[in-house]
Scaffold this motif. Structure first.
Motif, short mmCIF file in Angstrom:
data_model
loop_
_atom_site.label_atom_id
_atom_site.label_comp_id
_atom_site.label_asym_id
_atom_site.label_seq_id
_atom_site.Cartn_x
_atom_site.Cartn_y
_atom_site.Cartn_z
N LEU A 19 -64.72 -23.11 -2.58
CA LEU A 19 -64.67 -24.48 -3.09
C LEU A 19 -65.33 -24.59 -4.46
O LEU A 19 -64.85 -25.34 -5.32
N LEU A 22 -62.79 -23.23 -6.83
CA LEU A 22 -61.71 -24.20 -7.00
C LEU A 22 -62.14 -25.36 -7.90
O LEU A 22 -61.37 -25.79 -8.77
N ALA A 56 -61.97 -30.64 -4.18
CA ALA A 56 -62.90 -29.55 -3.91
C ALA A 56 -64.34 -30.06 -3.86
O ALA A 56 -65.11 -29.66 -2.99
#
Length: 86
Positions: A19, A22, A56
């Motif tokens: 995450l 991202l 995210a």
């Protein structure tokens, strides 16, 4: 039970790294895509690309909350908390 706890924390760490990746690499995509327009609808595609880093970050907040809860249960010795994954 100990292996399950270790596995839960490893999975949470892997998801956290993904995450972060991202959010970090999704931000330039949204920023540099600001001037592009959808060929068929004519609106800016910035909103579509912005959903990647925003989503995210929201998932990161949720994951951090879960990690904190897992750490609290682990410190208390409540290993039954980790049985939610069975």
């Amino acid at each position: 039970h100990r292996a399950r706890v270790v596995l839960v924390f490893c999975v949470e760490a892997a998801v956290l790294l993904f995450l972060l990746f991202l959010a970090y690499y999704g931000s330039p995509t949204a920023v540099f895509g600001f001037s592009r327009r959808s060929p068929s609808m004519g609106f800016s595609t910035w909103w579509l690309k912005l959903s990647i880093p925003v989503g995210a970050v929201l998932m990161l907040l949720n994951l951090v909350e879960q990690i904190v809860a897992d750490i609290e249960h682990w410190y208390r010795g409540d290993v039954r908390h980790f049985e939610r994954f069975t």
